[in-house]
Design a protein around this motif. Sequence first.
Motif, PDB file in Angstrom:
ATOM      1  N   ARG A   1     -61.245 -23.949   8.260  1.00  0.00           N
ATOM      2  CA  ARG A   1     -62.648 -24.218   8.597  1.00  0.00           C
ATOM      3  C   ARG A   1     -63.427 -22.928   8.329  1.00  0.00           C
ATOM      4  NH1 ARG A   1     -61.909 -28.580  12.309  1.00  0.00           N
ATOM      5  NH2 ARG A   1     -60.765 -30.025  10.984  1.00  0.00           N
ATOM      6  N   PRO A   2     -64.764 -23.032   8.257  1.00  0.00           N
ATOM      7  CA  PRO A   2     -65.531 -21.802   8.010  1.00  0.00           C
ATOM      8  C   PRO A   2     -65.379 -20.814   9.170  1.00  0.00           C
ATOM      9  CG  PRO A   2     -67.005 -23.667   8.366  1.00  0.00           C
ATOM     10  CD  PRO A   2     -65.614 -24.213   8.367  1.00  0.00           C
ATOM     11  N   ARG A   3     -65.451 -19.524   8.866  1.00  0.00           N
ATOM     12  CA  ARG A   3     -65.266 -18.534   9.947  1.00  0.00           C
ATOM     13  C   ARG A   3     -66.424 -18.610  10.939  1.00  0.00           C
ATOM     14  NH1 ARG A   3     -66.418 -15.208   5.392  1.00  0.00           N
ATOM     15  NH2 ARG A   3     -68.366 -14.057   5.609  1.00  0.00           N
ATOM     16  N   PHE A   4     -66.088 -18.255  12.162  1.00  0.00           N
ATOM     17  CA  PHE A   4     -67.035 -18.425  13.263  1.00  0.00           C
ATOM     18  C   PHE A   4     -66.993 -17.144  14.086  1.00  0.00           C
ATOM     19  CE2 PHE A   4     -68.992 -22.246  15.335  1.00  0.00           C
ATOM     20  CZ  PHE A   4     -69.674 -21.551  16.313  1.00  0.00           C
ATOM     21  N   SER A   5     -68.106 -16.417  14.145  1.00  0.00           N
ATOM     22  CA  SER A   5     -68.120 -15.119  14.831  1.00  0.00           C
ATOM     23  C   SER A   5     -68.718 -15.226  16.224  1.00  0.00           C
ATOM     24  CB  SER A   5     -68.960 -14.113  14.029  1.00  0.00           C
ATOM     25  OG  SER A   5     -68.298 -13.767  12.847  1.00  0.00           O
ATOM     26  N   PRO A   6     -68.237 -14.397  17.179  1.00  0.00           N
ATOM     27  CA  PRO A   6     -68.887 -14.330  18.487  1.00  0.00           C
ATOM     28  C   PRO A   6     -70.378 -14.014  18.303  1.00  0.00           C
ATOM     29  CG  PRO A   6     -66.846 -13.075  18.508  1.00  0.00           C
ATOM     30  CD  PRO A   6     -67.088 -13.481  17.081  1.00  0.00           C
ATOM     31  N   GLY A   7     -71.204 -14.664  19.091  1.00  0.00           N
ATOM     32  CA  GLY A   7     -72.653 -14.464  18.967  1.00  0.00           C
ATOM     33  C   GLY A   7     -73.300 -15.583  18.182  1.00  0.00           C
ATOM     34  N   TYR A   8     -72.452 -16.363  17.469  1.00  0.00           N
ATOM     35  CA  TYR A   8     -73.000 -17.479  16.693  1.00  0.00           C
ATOM     36  C   TYR A   8     -73.014 -18.729  17.572  1.00  0.00           C
ATOM     37  CZ  TYR A   8     -73.870 -20.754  12.956  1.00  0.00           C
ATOM     38  OH  TYR A   8     -74.439 -21.718  12.186  1.00  0.00           O
ATOM     39  N   GLY A   9     -74.092 -19.523  17.474  1.00  0.00           N
ATOM     40  CA  GLY A   9     -74.192 -20.734  18.303  1.00  0.00           C
ATOM     41  C   GLY A   9     -74.057 -20.361  19.774  1.00  0.00           C
ATOM     42  N   ASP A  10     -73.235 -21.110  20.511  1.00  0.00           N
ATOM     43  CA  ASP A  10     -73.054 -20.783  21.933  1.00  0.00           C
ATOM     44  C   ASP A  10     -71.695 -20.104  22.177  1.00  0.00           C
ATOM     45  OD1 ASP A  10     -71.428 -22.938  21.494  1.00  0.00           O
ATOM     46  OD2 ASP A  10     -72.097 -24.101  23.228  1.00  0.00           O
ATOM     47  N   SER A  22     -72.758 -31.137   5.561  1.00  0.00           N
ATOM     48  CA  SER A  22     -72.941 -30.819   6.987  1.00  0.00           C
ATOM     49  C   SER A  22     -73.632 -31.930   7.783  1.00  0.00           C
ATOM     50  CB  SER A  22     -73.661 -29.493   7.157  1.00  0.00           C
ATOM     51  OG  SER A  22     -75.007 -29.637   6.904  1.00  0.00           O
ATOM     52  N   GLN A  23     -74.484 -32.732   7.102  1.00  0.00           N
ATOM     53  CA  GLN A  23     -75.180 -33.820   7.821  1.00  0.00           C
ATOM     54  C   GLN A  23     -74.198 -34.789   8.481  1.00  0.00           C
ATOM     55  OE1 GLN A  23     -78.200 -34.636   8.659  1.00  0.00           O
ATOM     56  NE2 GLN A  23     -79.059 -32.765   7.803  1.00  0.00           N
ATOM     57  N   ASP A  24     -73.113 -35.107   7.734  1.00  0.00           N
ATOM     58  CA  ASP A  24     -72.184 -36.134   8.217  1.00  0.00           C
ATOM     59  C   ASP A  24     -70.863 -35.574   8.725  1.00  0.00           C
ATOM     60  OD1 ASP A  24     -74.000 -38.083   7.205  1.00  0.00           O
ATOM     61  OD2 ASP A  24     -73.268 -37.574   5.195  1.00  0.00           O
ATOM     62  N   CYS A  25     -70.696 -34.256   8.673  1.00  0.00           N
ATOM     63  CA  CYS A  25     -69.380 -33.685   8.997  1.00  0.00           C
ATOM     64  C   CYS A  25     -69.169 -33.617  10.510  1.00  0.00           C
ATOM     65  CB  CYS A  25     -69.275 -32.291   8.388  1.00  0.00           C
ATOM     66  SG  CYS A  25     -67.710 -31.519   8.785  1.00  0.00           S
ATOM     67  N   ALA A  26     -67.987 -34.043  10.924  1.00  0.00           N
ATOM     68  CA  ALA A  26     -67.660 -34.051  12.359  1.00  0.00           C
ATOM     69  C   ALA A  26     -67.375 -32.650  12.886  1.00  0.00           C
ATOM     70  CB  ALA A  26     -66.445 -34.937  12.600  1.00  0.00           C
ATOM     71  N   PHE A  27     -67.160 -31.673  11.980  1.00  0.00           N
ATOM     72  CA  PHE A  27     -66.765 -30.345  12.433  1.00  0.00           C
ATOM     73  C   PHE A  27     -67.878 -29.296  12.235  1.00  0.00           C
ATOM     74  CE2 PHE A  27     -63.180 -32.339  10.042  1.00  0.00           C
ATOM     75  CZ  PHE A  27     -62.565 -32.904  11.151  1.00  0.00           C
ATOM     76  N   LEU A  81     -68.138 -23.937  18.873  1.00  0.00           N
ATOM     77  CA  LEU A  81     -66.818 -23.547  18.382  1.00  0.00           C
ATOM     78  C   LEU A  81     -65.831 -24.705  18.561  1.00  0.00           C
ATOM     79  CD1 LEU A  81     -64.975 -21.342  17.213  1.00  0.00           C
ATOM     80  CD2 LEU A  81     -64.472 -20.630  19.551  1.00  0.00           C
ATOM     81  N   MET A  82     -65.966 -25.363  19.693  1.00  0.00           N
ATOM     82  CA  MET A  82     -65.104 -26.510  19.999  1.00  0.00           C
ATOM     83  C   MET A  82     -65.214 -27.576  18.895  1.00  0.00           C
ATOM     84  SD  MET A  82     -63.350 -27.767  22.460  1.00  0.00           S
ATOM     85  CE  MET A  82     -62.513 -29.292  22.207  1.00  0.00           C
ATOM     86  N   ARG A  83     -66.453 -27.839  18.511  1.00  0.00           N
ATOM     87  CA  ARG A  83     -66.691 -28.839  17.472  1.00  0.00           C
ATOM     88  C   ARG A  83     -66.070 -28.393  16.149  1.00  0.00           C
ATOM     89  NH1 ARG A  83     -70.752 -32.742  16.126  1.00  0.00           N
ATOM     90  NH2 ARG A  83     -70.953 -32.819  13.861  1.00  0.00           N
ATOM     91  N   ASN A  84     -66.270 -27.119  15.840  1.00  0.00           N
ATOM     92  CA  ASN A  84     -65.765 -26.582  14.583  1.00  0.00           C
ATOM     93  C   ASN A  84     -64.241 -26.600  14.516  1.00  0.00           C
ATOM     94  OD1 ASN A  84     -65.385 -23.559  12.923  1.00  0.00           O
ATOM     95  ND2 ASN A  84     -66.394 -25.313  12.014  1.00  0.00           N
TER      96      ASN A  84
END
Length: 226
Positions: free
Chosen positions: A148-157, A216-221, A78-81
């Motif tokens: 930025r794209p939405r980010f839900s709890p449970g996704y990633g860490d 996504s390959q080169d995106c910093a977020f 999430l931090m990165r995003n």
Amino acid sequence: MIETDKREVYRYLGYRKNMPDEAVVRLVDECLKDLQEAVTPRYIFREYPIQSVYPAGGSAAQIPVLRIAGMEISSRSLMRNLRGCESVYLMGTTLGLGPDRLIARASVKHMSRAVILQAAAAAMIEAWTDRVNGEIIQAAAAKGLYCRPRFSPGYGDFPLEFQEDLARILRLQKEIGVSLTESMLMMPSKSVTAVVGLSREKAGCVLHGCEECTKSQDCAFARNKV
Ligand code: SF4
């Protein structure tokens, strides 16, 4: 009317490259129609500043902590995003209890129909959430901000437990009739909570998120890399 992509329903049912047979296609159409009549779609979104970002401990290996609306979130993805974002929209969406009732009723007598209703309702809540996300993008654009794209709890860490905080902060029970069970399941089950980062920097994000973004390959977020 919630326009739902039937290919998504087939994908949830496990069809990848092959099309389902005629009987399944017909049943999917029927289930989507029944769902359409049963849903009571609602939503809420509200903007909150990112209060601070600070390291949880002294070491560089420590995961930073994000403070948003009183939450303290340790999540690298999430931090990165949210890098470069000054605020977020917290959002909640639901199709209401209608789909759960239809699925429960079908489970008693027609298990195959229940499975298809489940897949169709999953695709429909995504479609509804995309539509709300579209409104959020417009609201942000009116302020000169990019989402930025939405980010839900449970996704990633991003721990699932934050659903509870989002539900409390957005007063989901009162505002859109969504509550949480003790095991963190949302009721109605076809409901979504998410965080949408707002930035002055245009990243060129796509609605369906980093997994479907050619950058996504080169995106910093990108949220799918930690
Ligand atoms: S990968 Fe694409 S969708 Fe994801 S943050 Fe970067 S630009 Fe946005």
